[in-house]
Design a protein around this motif. Sequence first.
Motif, PDB file in Angstrom:
ATOM      1  N   SER A 160       0.841  -1.215   0.000  1.00  0.00           N
ATOM      2  CA  SER A 160       0.000   0.000   0.000  1.00  0.00           C
ATOM      3  C   SER A 160       0.867   1.252   0.000  1.00  0.00           C
ATOM      4  CB  SER A 160      -0.898   0.032   1.235  1.00  0.00           C
ATOM      5  OG  SER A 160      -1.701  -1.095   1.247  1.00  0.00           O
ATOM      6  N   ILE A 163       1.969   1.965  -3.488  1.00  0.00           N
ATOM      7  CA  ILE A 163       0.878   2.531  -4.307  1.00  0.00           C
ATOM      8  C   ILE A 163       0.665   4.010  -3.964  1.00  0.00           C
ATOM      9  CG2 ILE A 163      -1.615   2.440  -4.726  1.00  0.00           C
ATOM     10  CD1 ILE A 163      -1.333  -0.649  -4.412  1.00  0.00           C
ATOM     11  N   TRP A 164       0.583   4.322  -2.675  1.00  0.00           N
ATOM     12  CA  TRP A 164       0.379   5.724  -2.276  1.00  0.00           C
ATOM     13  C   TRP A 164       1.583   6.584  -2.643  1.00  0.00           C
ATOM     14  CZ3 TRP A 164      -3.895   8.117  -1.866  1.00  0.00           C
ATOM     15  CH2 TRP A 164      -5.043   7.405  -1.525  1.00  0.00           C
ATOM     16  N   PHE A 166       3.474   6.086  -5.186  1.00  0.00           N
ATOM     17  CA  PHE A 166       3.408   6.293  -6.642  1.00  0.00           C
ATOM     18  C   PHE A 166       2.400   7.394  -6.986  1.00  0.00           C
ATOM     19  CE2 PHE A 166       1.808   5.042 -10.916  1.00  0.00           C
ATOM     20  CZ  PHE A 166       2.982   5.229 -11.614  1.00  0.00           C
ATOM     21  N   ILE A 167       1.265   7.384  -6.298  1.00  0.00           N
ATOM     22  CA  ILE A 167       0.247   8.426  -6.565  1.00  0.00           C
ATOM     23  C   ILE A 167       0.817   9.801  -6.193  1.00  0.00           C
ATOM     24  CG2 ILE A 167      -2.037   9.312  -5.900  1.00  0.00           C
ATOM     25  CD1 ILE A 167      -2.896   6.373  -5.501  1.00  0.00           C
ATOM     26  N   SER A 170       3.365  10.932  -8.627  1.00  0.00           N
ATOM     27  CA  SER A 170       2.739  11.391  -9.877  1.00  0.00           C
ATOM     28  C   SER A 170       2.193  12.800  -9.705  1.00  0.00           C
ATOM     29  CB  SER A 170       1.605  10.448 -10.292  1.00  0.00           C
ATOM     30  OG  SER A 170       2.092   9.150 -10.426  1.00  0.00           O
ATOM     31  N   ALA A 205       6.092   2.401 -11.801  1.00  0.00           N
ATOM     32  CA  ALA A 205       4.968   2.014 -12.665  1.00  0.00           C
ATOM     33  C   ALA A 205       5.069   0.527 -12.982  1.00  0.00           C
ATOM     34  CB  ALA A 205       4.974   2.838 -13.942  1.00  0.00           C
ATOM     35  N   ILE A 208       3.755  -1.351 -10.039  1.00  0.00           N
ATOM     36  CA  ILE A 208       2.287  -1.330  -9.987  1.00  0.00           C
ATOM     37  C   ILE A 208       1.692  -2.442 -10.862  1.00  0.00           C
ATOM     38  CG2 ILE A 208       0.228   0.090 -10.585  1.00  0.00           C
ATOM     39  CD1 ILE A 208       1.642   1.192  -8.145  1.00  0.00           C
TER      40      ILE A 208
ATOM     41  N   LEU B  19       8.556  -1.295 -19.286  1.00  0.00           N
ATOM     42  CA  LEU B  19       8.687  -0.200 -18.301  1.00  0.00           C
ATOM     43  C   LEU B  19      10.049  -0.240 -17.617  1.00  0.00           C
ATOM     44  CD1 LEU B  19       5.138  -0.058 -16.686  1.00  0.00           C
ATOM     45  CD2 LEU B  19       6.327   1.853 -17.747  1.00  0.00           C
ATOM     46  N   PHE B 232      -1.693  13.819 -18.010  1.00  0.00           N
ATOM     47  CA  PHE B 232      -1.086  13.521 -16.701  1.00  0.00           C
ATOM     48  C   PHE B 232      -2.036  13.870 -15.555  1.00  0.00           C
ATOM     49  CE2 PHE B 232       3.548  13.302 -14.947  1.00  0.00           C
ATOM     50  CZ  PHE B 232       3.216  12.125 -14.311  1.00  0.00           C
ATOM     51  N   LEU B 235      -4.722  11.282 -15.445  1.00  0.00           N
ATOM     52  CA  LEU B 235      -4.110  10.021 -15.008  1.00  0.00           C
ATOM     53  C   LEU B 235      -4.026   9.986 -13.476  1.00  0.00           C
ATOM     54  CD1 LEU B 235      -1.108   8.336 -16.661  1.00  0.00           C
ATOM     55  CD2 LEU B 235      -0.936   8.750 -14.274  1.00  0.00           C
ATOM     56  N   VAL B 236      -3.572  11.106 -12.902  1.00  0.00           N
ATOM     57  CA  VAL B 236      -3.433  11.182 -11.438  1.00  0.00           C
ATOM     58  C   VAL B 236      -4.806  11.135 -10.770  1.00  0.00           C
ATOM     59  CG1 VAL B 236      -2.761  12.724  -9.566  1.00  0.00           C
ATOM     60  CG2 VAL B 236      -1.204  12.373 -11.463  1.00  0.00           C
ATOM     61  N   MET B 239      -6.151   7.683 -10.816  1.00  0.00           N
ATOM     62  CA  MET B 239      -5.447   6.822  -9.853  1.00  0.00           C
ATOM     63  C   MET B 239      -5.934   7.102  -8.436  1.00  0.00           C
ATOM     64  SD  MET B 239      -1.528   6.093 -10.903  1.00  0.00           S
ATOM     65  CE  MET B 239      -0.924   7.714 -10.637  1.00  0.00           C
ATOM     66  N   LEU B 240      -6.180   8.394  -8.157  1.00  0.00           N
ATOM     67  CA  LEU B 240      -6.653   8.787  -6.823  1.00  0.00           C
ATOM     68  C   LEU B 240      -8.014   8.178  -6.515  1.00  0.00           C
ATOM     69  CD1 LEU B 240      -5.696  12.538  -6.392  1.00  0.00           C
ATOM     70  CD2 LEU B 240      -5.188  10.720  -4.791  1.00  0.00           C
ATOM     71  N   PHE B 243      -7.291   3.457  -6.898  1.00  0.00           N
ATOM     72  CA  PHE B 243      -6.554   2.632  -5.936  1.00  0.00           C
ATOM     73  C   PHE B 243      -7.235   2.548  -4.555  1.00  0.00           C
ATOM     74  CE2 PHE B 243      -3.058   3.001  -9.026  1.00  0.00           C
ATOM     75  CZ  PHE B 243      -2.820   1.647  -9.182  1.00  0.00           C
ATOM     76  N   GLN B 247      -8.493  -0.950  -3.007  1.00  0.00           N
ATOM     77  CA  GLN B 247      -8.047  -1.436  -1.693  1.00  0.00           C
ATOM     78  C   GLN B 247      -9.236  -1.717  -0.796  1.00  0.00           C
ATOM     79  OE1 GLN B 247      -5.133   1.530  -0.510  1.00  0.00           O
ATOM     80  NE2 GLN B 247      -3.495   0.097  -0.958  1.00  0.00           N
TER      81      GLN B 247
END
Lengths: 251, 253
Positions: A160, A163-164, A166-167, A170, A205, A208, B19, B232, B235-236, B239-240, B243, B247
């Motif tokens: 976790s 993931i956080w 990475f966010i 970004s 990435a 992920i 990647l 971008f 995309l963010v 993702m916010l 995810f 979870q």
Amino acid sequence: MPLSTVSVTCLYLATGSYMWSFVSFTLRRERMTEICFFGGFLFHTISQISRGCFIGIFTPNAIFEGVFFLPWCLAFLTICLRFIKNKTHLIYSAVIPILLFLLVALLYPKGIVPPSPQVQTVFSPLFFVFEVLAHACFCLAAWFSICYLYHRKDAAFFDSFVIWGFILYSIAQVVGAIWCYLGWASLFNWSERHLQSASIWCFYAAYIHLRFLSSFDMKKKAWFSLAAFALVLFFSYLSHFREMNMPRLGG
Amino acid sequence: MLQRIWKFCGSVNVTFYLLLLVSFNLAIASFYVKFYPQIFRPLNNFLLQDWFNLYGQNNPDKIWWLWTMFGLLLALGFNTGICTLDRIRNLLVKRHNVDMRVFLLKITPSLIHMCFLIMLSGHLISMISGFNKRIPVSSELETPSPIQAQILDQHCDYFKSPELLKGHLDQCTLSFKLHTGGEEVVKQLSFLNPFTYQGFSFHLSRDKKAREEGLQIIIKRDPGLKFILFGFTFLVLLMLWYFPKLQKNTKGG
């Protein structure tokens, strides 16, 4: 007492408190570990805030300078984790990386890099806040990966953190791109810093995408998270050492 | 056979390794950029093709990573595109059998991938098209035709207080007279406060190596800018949303 003295003194007091927290942690005195940890966090917060004011005007970038802000973020995230999870001994093991990064901060020049006209925008401190918070998440992910590999299966939550991280990383890239456009007319520069950030982003990435690969179990993911943080350390954290020789004010 | 090739090209396995390779390529690139600034710094001031004619083609041994990077990013773009198309097609077929919220959650990674592709395209557009010129501040400015510019006033402010900051540069402001044909406007330019005129953006920057302020004006038209920012940012945002939801669903079993 001048604010620079307050800032530096509180930094030493914070280190002392975290040190006591570490000693209590090794003696498995959980209550004492927690009290000292919170004390350390309080001193560290005072140190960071006073750092932002000690040249006479409020300079937010001084608060968010990576070397000093990273251990604060680590402590902040550890406290957040403490409120979410009840595995006290495992969570407070994070005092070890916090102490390591604080020791570097103690040896680092305490002065402030004078604010240039191209950093006087809200996007500059915002970028550093998100970037350093992301680094802290990556660091804790790496730390709990070590715990996981060291037969602590309840540390699987390191995933976790990645993931956080990475966010947040970004978000930092978006905010940084806007700052770069305003100051340098481009969202991306062909510079060492930007290419290394892109390299880190791509590496995480790739992490992920591991959730879709059945051949990668949690153990392999833990190793991957460690390798990714090594990249962050090498590219981002070590860059602070090059800034040691920059002209600084106060401290 | 074709179906197998298509499946391989769009597989997550390939995404993962691509990647990783892009990441290593960028890491290597950062060292080349660091050790050969005389070759790579001008890449920020020229379009890719112009830079290649002036600098790149004379240093093939130092720019190899640029070609591998383009190759890898192209492959990543194809891989992401194929993967996204496949996934969206499969989800749309099953659309009526699943709840709207589940459908949205399942389609979000594909939307994230689309944003990534938009961002990647934006970078390519920025590199090969538009206009990019960096000029030192002087009374006669070389501006893109048909714009003509003349500096009316130029002044810099320095910190007077607090004591520690005294003498450090705070802000510089330039006053411009711009004219195109019959139209004439006066604009002010300062650090971090660019303006747009006739599709060109004007930015104030400085050459750090210069002895004094080293003021420079960057005139730019960047058609890829909106694609990068849009791609971008969304995309963010996606993702916010994705995810935490994922979870929560995983925890809820």
